[in-house]
Write a protein that holds these residues in place. Structure first.
Motif, PDB file in Angstrom:
ATOM      1  N   PHE A 134       0.842  -1.201   0.000  1.00  0.00           N
ATOM      2  CA  PHE A 134       0.000   0.000   0.000  1.00  0.00           C
ATOM      3  C   PHE A 134       0.884   1.260   0.000  1.00  0.00           C
ATOM      4  O   PHE A 134       0.642   2.208  -0.756  1.00  0.00           O
ATOM      5  CB  PHE A 134      -0.917  -0.016   1.224  1.00  0.00           C
ATOM      6  CG  PHE A 134      -1.838   1.164   1.334  1.00  0.00           C
ATOM      7  CD1 PHE A 134      -2.696   1.510   0.294  1.00  0.00           C
ATOM      8  CD2 PHE A 134      -1.855   1.948   2.476  1.00  0.00           C
ATOM      9  CE1 PHE A 134      -3.545   2.599   0.398  1.00  0.00           C
ATOM     10  CE2 PHE A 134      -2.701   3.038   2.593  1.00  0.00           C
ATOM     11  CZ  PHE A 134      -3.543   3.356   1.543  1.00  0.00           C
ATOM     12  N   ARG A 161       2.275   1.876  -3.419  1.00  0.00           N
ATOM     13  CA  ARG A 161       1.259   2.441  -4.334  1.00  0.00           C
ATOM     14  C   ARG A 161       1.073   3.931  -4.065  1.00  0.00           C
ATOM     15  O   ARG A 161       0.969   4.741  -4.990  1.00  0.00           O
ATOM     16  CB  ARG A 161      -0.091   1.731  -4.144  1.00  0.00           C
ATOM     17  CG  ARG A 161      -0.142   0.306  -4.649  1.00  0.00           C
ATOM     18  CD  ARG A 161      -0.304   0.207  -6.146  1.00  0.00           C
ATOM     19  NE  ARG A 161      -1.494   0.867  -6.679  1.00  0.00           N
ATOM     20  CZ  ARG A 161      -2.680   0.288  -6.817  1.00  0.00           C
ATOM     21  NH1 ARG A 161      -2.844  -0.961  -6.444  1.00  0.00           N
ATOM     22  NH2 ARG A 161      -3.696   0.940  -7.345  1.00  0.00           N
ATOM     23  N   GLY A 208      -3.631   0.671   6.004  1.00  0.00           N
ATOM     24  CA  GLY A 208      -3.517  -0.514   5.152  1.00  0.00           C
ATOM     25  C   GLY A 208      -3.693  -1.798   5.952  1.00  0.00           C
ATOM     26  O   GLY A 208      -4.405  -2.715   5.531  1.00  0.00           O
ATOM     27  N   SER A 210      -7.239  -2.222   7.027  1.00  0.00           N
ATOM     28  CA  SER A 210      -8.083  -2.541   5.865  1.00  0.00           C
ATOM     29  C   SER A 210      -7.980  -4.026   5.556  1.00  0.00           C
ATOM     30  O   SER A 210      -8.963  -4.668   5.187  1.00  0.00           O
ATOM     31  CB  SER A 210      -7.646  -1.721   4.641  1.00  0.00           C
ATOM     32  OG  SER A 210      -7.836  -0.353   4.875  1.00  0.00           O
ATOM     33  N   ASN A 211      -6.780  -4.575   5.677  1.00  0.00           N
ATOM     34  CA  ASN A 211      -6.614  -6.020   5.448  1.00  0.00           C
ATOM     35  C   ASN A 211      -7.333  -6.832   6.507  1.00  0.00           C
ATOM     36  O   ASN A 211      -7.969  -7.840   6.216  1.00  0.00           O
ATOM     37  CB  ASN A 211      -5.122  -6.380   5.479  1.00  0.00           C
ATOM     38  CG  ASN A 211      -4.504  -6.339   4.104  1.00  0.00           C
ATOM     39  OD1 ASN A 211      -5.206  -6.364   3.101  1.00  0.00           O
ATOM     40  ND2 ASN A 211      -3.188  -6.252   4.045  1.00  0.00           N
ATOM     41  N   ARG A 269      -9.290   1.377   1.471  1.00  0.00           N
ATOM     42  CA  ARG A 269      -7.973   1.508   0.844  1.00  0.00           C
ATOM     43  C   ARG A 269      -8.105   1.463  -0.681  1.00  0.00           C
ATOM     44  O   ARG A 269      -7.477   2.247  -1.401  1.00  0.00           O
ATOM     45  CB  ARG A 269      -7.111   0.338   1.343  1.00  0.00           C
ATOM     46  CG  ARG A 269      -5.760   0.218   0.714  1.00  0.00           C
ATOM     47  CD  ARG A 269      -5.092  -1.045   1.204  1.00  0.00           C
ATOM     48  NE  ARG A 269      -5.982  -2.201   1.045  1.00  0.00           N
ATOM     49  CZ  ARG A 269      -5.727  -3.417   1.491  1.00  0.00           C
ATOM     50  NH1 ARG A 269      -4.625  -3.646   2.143  1.00  0.00           N
ATOM     51  NH2 ARG A 269      -6.568  -4.400   1.298  1.00  0.00           N
ATOM     52  N   GLU A 270      -8.975   0.566  -1.169  1.00  0.00           N
ATOM     53  CA  GLU A 270      -9.138   0.423  -2.614  1.00  0.00           C
ATOM     54  C   GLU A 270      -9.706   1.706  -3.217  1.00  0.00           C
ATOM     55  O   GLU A 270      -9.286   2.144  -4.289  1.00  0.00           O
ATOM     56  CB  GLU A 270     -10.070  -0.751  -2.934  1.00  0.00           C
ATOM     57  CG  GLU A 270      -9.486  -2.118  -2.600  1.00  0.00           C
ATOM     58  CD  GLU A 270      -9.422  -2.397  -1.098  1.00  0.00           C
ATOM     59  OE1 GLU A 270     -10.183  -1.765  -0.336  1.00  0.00           O
ATOM     60  OE2 GLU A 270      -8.602  -3.220  -0.687  1.00  0.00           O
ATOM     61  N   LEU A 281      -7.053   4.374  -3.566  1.00  0.00           N
ATOM     62  CA  LEU A 281      -6.130   4.160  -4.683  1.00  0.00           C
ATOM     63  C   LEU A 281      -6.803   4.371  -6.034  1.00  0.00           C
ATOM     64  O   LEU A 281      -6.178   4.832  -6.983  1.00  0.00           O
ATOM     65  CB  LEU A 281      -5.544   2.743  -4.604  1.00  0.00           C
ATOM     66  CG  LEU A 281      -4.611   2.493  -3.408  1.00  0.00           C
ATOM     67  CD1 LEU A 281      -4.240   1.022  -3.305  1.00  0.00           C
ATOM     68  CD2 LEU A 281      -3.347   3.355  -3.494  1.00  0.00           C
TER      69      LEU A 281
END
Lengths: 132, 490
Positions: free
Chosen positions: A37, A40, A109, A112-113, B61-62, B65
């Motif tokens: 993450f 990115r 991140g 979120s996982n 998060r998606e 991005l």
């Protein structure tokens, strides 16, 4: 992005995942996810921020050379945790900001996982048009 | 319906629309739809991708991005830095915000009319434009009780005798739960964009306008197509251009095009501080709907509300207290995120030679920082009144508050370096009005000193809206484009 940069981010993600004390066996995978993450985000951040942030990451990675003779990503986990904490408590603002930026994103991140299911909705009935 | 792929042979200089609209957010989508429904040939450009509403969960998060500009990493530089976010996808900011909906306060419109000499901008004159937009994008109150993390704020306000309201959203709640979703958010990609396409409008996503030039009575939009494997440059021509790229990108584009008079000099925003409140009992559950209550007692100085409080968001908000991050795993059902936002602060937008992204500089005066500090203390006060047992300001180095008395430990003002403010609402970078000493465009959005070049987004608003600005942006865009059509200006 240079190989050193990617190694540093991977080690940083892993360290932040281990800093979270919740004991479970997912921490390594969570660290990799957090690092992906972060990579990115680095790729997508404003173009004029990318070079200075790249340099900052390399600086962070090289900083332990002075005390330990190794790059950050080459340190043991305990030494990485201590190094992260030193940057967090530093008198130099840029070091504190560096940690705040990466830790907050990495935690987002990681959580979120862990908790993607939080985004699922239960059904509700129809709403009434607003009277404005 | 015409969705133009960047590789499509039509998606080049061969298209000659009457109107090009740059940007597909609330201002651009409303403008483009009205032009298309008036029988004009319209091409709408969008820098970001065309994605379905459900391509990513809200504030995941998606989504960050996929749909946020620069993955949400945008910084306004100054003594006090501001982190701000913008949408970068078809639908723009409407895809990523919560859709809380307000009409513009009459007092705000009064200020704009008097301070910038804006014609025909009373609430009565805007009313039909709000109604026209609401006929396409539904605005609804929650069908049942609001989530507890929202009502808790309302209860705290009532105990203190403060004004608190439930705010409707651009959202169509549904009986049909087959999809597992509570309804459909009324973002632009769900409402105006489909209507625009149905009216024959052409949409080209993944296409970034980089410069405007004018010759022989026509505008040329120089653009870079990003959708293909290798980005390529194209030129598109039209008699009329509406720039609706948002309060940062619009002045960036105009300044790069040599149009600089009162462009990008007067950016305003709603600076926001957040806290995490911990309660004795559980109030945060998975699948909970978005919170909808706001405290209006202190408007226009500052307002307060509740944010989406799922665990990833809680972790982000608690990052200022790293020693407590495990509390999110343990106590998240007893936690929720609340915010205070004010109207202070100014900024400038500039393009940097050699770089694509605009540079934003911001300034928060001592009075702005004091106002935010007061707001933070008031927010803690109402949360303790609501039953909070601890309040964690999302400001590194700030103390955890465990009682009303602890509020006295907060600094009287914010240190610029510590402020850690964010901004979701940006506007006013190209204000409208007849005052040529400070306005970039006339009362109806036409850029002063140009022909057939209009601005149609939050840049035009003359100052902070105090409330969530999307309703105002849509109504003003509708008002302006209807005037241009009536005047046969396009």
């Amino acid at each position: 992005m240079s190989r050193q940069f990617e190694y540093a981010i991977l080690a940083l993600g892993e360290t932040i995942a281990y800093e979270r004390r919740s004991a479970d066996d997912k921490r390594q995978a969570l660290g990799v996810g957090a690092a992906e993450f972060l990579l990115r985000v680095h790729r997508q951040m404003p173009d004029y921020l990318r070079p200075p942030f790249h340099i900052l990451v390399l600086l962070f990675n090289a900083w332990p050379l002075i005390r330990k003779g190794r790059f950050f990503y080459q340190l043991s986990l305990d030494d990485r945790l201590a190094e992260l904490d030193r940057w967090r408590r530093s008198r130099l603002e840029f070091r504190r900001r560096f940690v705040e930026f990466h830790v907050s994103l990495a935690l987002f991140g990681i959580y979120s996982n862990l908790y993607g299911q939080d985004y699922q909705h239960d059904p509700v009935v129809t709403g009434a048009p607003a009277r404005l | 319906m015409t969705l133009l792929s960047p590789e499509h042979p039509l998606a080049s200089e061969k298209i000659t629309p009457d109107v090009i609209v740059i940007g597909s957010g609330p201002g651009g989508a409303v403008t483009a739809t009205q032009c298309a429904e008036a029988g004009k040939s319209v091409l709408m450009l969008e820098e970001g991708p065309h994605l379905p509403l459900e391509s990513a969960p809200h504030f995941s998060r998606e989504e960050i991005l996929q749909k946020y500009r620069n993955a949400g990493v945008n910084i306004g530089f100054g003594a006090a830095k501001i982190a701000y976010v913008e949408g970068r996808c078809v639908g723009g900011g409407s895809e990523i915000n919560r859709g809380l909906y307000h009409h513009t306060p009459e007092s705000v419109l009064d200020l704009w009319r008097r301070g910038y000499r804006v014609d025909a901008l009373t609430l009565d004159e805007l009313a039909p434009h709000f109604a026209a937009c609401e006929a396409v994008a539904r605005v609804e109150y929650l069908p049942g009780p609001a989530p507890q993390l929202s009502t808790r704020l309302d209860e705290g306000a009532q105990r203190l005798g403060w004004s608190s309201v439930e705010v409707p959203r651009l959202y169509a709640y549904t009986k049909d739960a087959a999809s597992g979703a509570p309804g459909r958010k009324q973002s632009m990609s769900e409402t105006f964009v489909p209507r625009f396409l149905k009216a024959g409008g052409m949409l080209m996503a993944d296409t970034c306008a980089t410069k405007l030039t004018h010759s022989d009575g026509r505008w040329t939009v120089h653009a870079r197509v990003n959708g293909s494997a290798r980005p390529r440059e194209i030129e598109l021509k039209a008699k009329t251009v509406f720039v609706a790229a948002g309060a940062v990108q619009t002045p960036w584009l105009l300044r790069r095009s040599g149009i600089k008079r009162h462009i990008g000099n007067s950016l305003r925003f709603h600076p926001m501080l957040k806290v995490v409140a911990l309660f004795a009992d559980e109030l945060n559950t998975p699948g909970e709907l978005e919170p909808v209550h706001q405290i209006k007692e202190f408007d226009p100085r500052f307002s307060m509300g509740c944010s989406m409080s799922k665990r990833p968001a809680l972790a982000l908000a608690m990052a200022a207290h790293p020693e407590m991050i495990d509390a999110v795993d343990r106590d998240w059902r007893r936690m929720a995120i609340y915010y205070v936002q004010s109207t202070g602060g100014t900024g400038r937008v500039r393009s940097l030679p050699g770089f694509r992204d605009p540079l934003v500089r911001v300034a928060l005066e001592p009075s702005d920082l004091k106002e935010l500090a007061d707001g933070l203390a008031r927010l803690a006060e109402v949360l303790f009144a609501a039953g909070a047992v601890a309040v964690y300001p999302s400001i590194p180095g700030y103390p955890v508050l465990k009682s009303l008395a602890d509020i006295g430990k907060l600094p009287e003002t914010l240190s610029p370096k510590q402020a850690n403010a964010t901004a979701l609402h940006l506007f006013s970078s190209c204000p409208m009005g007849e005052d040529s000493d400070k306005c970039a465009a006339n009362s109806f959005g036409r850029v002063h000193g140009t022909s057939n070049l209009f601005i149609a987004d939050a840049s035009l608003l003359c100052g902070p809206t105090v409330v969530n600005p999307q309703g105002t942006v849509m109504a003003v865009a509708h008002r302006n484009v209807m005037r241009a059509i009536e005047d046969r200006a396009i």
